[in-house]
Design an enzyme around this catalytic site. Structure first.
Site, short mmCIF file in Angstrom:
data_model
loop_
_atom_site.label_atom_id
_atom_site.label_comp_id
_atom_site.label_asym_id
_atom_site.label_seq_id
_atom_site.Cartn_x
_atom_site.Cartn_y
_atom_site.Cartn_z
N HIS A 12 25.89 77.65 40.32
CA HIS A 12 25.02 78.82 40.48
C HIS A 12 25.86 79.89 41.17
CE1 HIS A 12 21.47 76.51 39.42
NE2 HIS A 12 21.88 75.57 40.25
N VAL A 66 20.66 77.12 49.79
CA VAL A 66 21.93 76.43 49.53
C VAL A 66 22.00 75.90 48.10
CG1 VAL A 66 23.39 74.52 50.28
CG2 VAL A 66 22.20 75.90 51.97
N CYS A 67 20.91 75.39 47.58
CA CYS A 67 20.94 74.82 46.22
C CYS A 67 21.31 75.88 45.17
CB CYS A 67 19.59 74.21 45.87
SG CYS A 67 19.21 72.76 46.85
N PHE A 68 21.07 77.15 45.50
CA PHE A 68 21.33 78.22 44.53
C PHE A 68 22.43 79.17 44.99
CE2 PHE A 68 16.90 76.89 43.98
CZ PHE A 68 16.97 76.45 42.67
#
Length: 155
Positions: free
Chosen positions: A101, A121-123
């Site tokens: 990402h 954080v995931c993106f």
């Protein structure tokens, strides 16, 4: 059994016959990424990033302040900011353009001007409040980064 599984996976990255070709520093870079973030890395990250735009189609002032701040921080603080946003304090070995990402900096209209920034954080996403100055952005971002590393504590 566990060691055999580890070595099988490890040798898919580095064949056993190639291992002697690496110095310990090179091996660490292959496995963990580069140990620090240079000004060139910051520029590469900026070029590979996405950002929110104002009503005139230009990056928000807060986004520009963020990139200026990243260039002025020392390597340790740059690493801490990167970890705050991406969960990893080191640049990827294959470069920032290879992030699953893209690194994104945007202004969150749902935030108030004195709120702390948010990180997803995931993106690889940093959401900045609509700060009124670069100094406020610096202070609030570094507070969030520091507290994110150390954890919030009640006394």
């Amino acid at each position: 059994k566990a060691l055999r599984a580890f070595l099988t996976g490890f040798h898919t990255l580095i064949p056993p016959n190639k291992l002697p070709d690496f110095t310990p520093t090179e091996l660490e870079a292959v496995l963990c990424g580069q140990p620090s973030i240079s000004e060139e890395d910051v520029e590469e990250l900026r070029q590979a990033s996405h950002c929110s735009l104002d009503e005139d189609g230009r990056p928000h002032a807060q986004v520009l302040w963020f990139w200026h701040l990243m260039k002025t921080l020392d390597e340790d603080l740059r690493s801490q900011v990167l970890q705050f946003v991406t969960g990893n304090e080191r640049p990827p070995l294959t470069g920032f353009q290879a992030l699953e990402h893209p690194f994104t900096v945007q202004v969150g209209q749902h935030l108030k001007p004195l709120d702390l920034p948010e990180a997803h954080v995931c993106f690889n996403q940093l959401v900045l409040p609509p700060y009124t100055s670069a100094e406020i952005l610096r202070d609030k971002l570094l507070l969030a980064v520091r507290e994110g590393r150390e954890g919030f504590q009640l006394h």
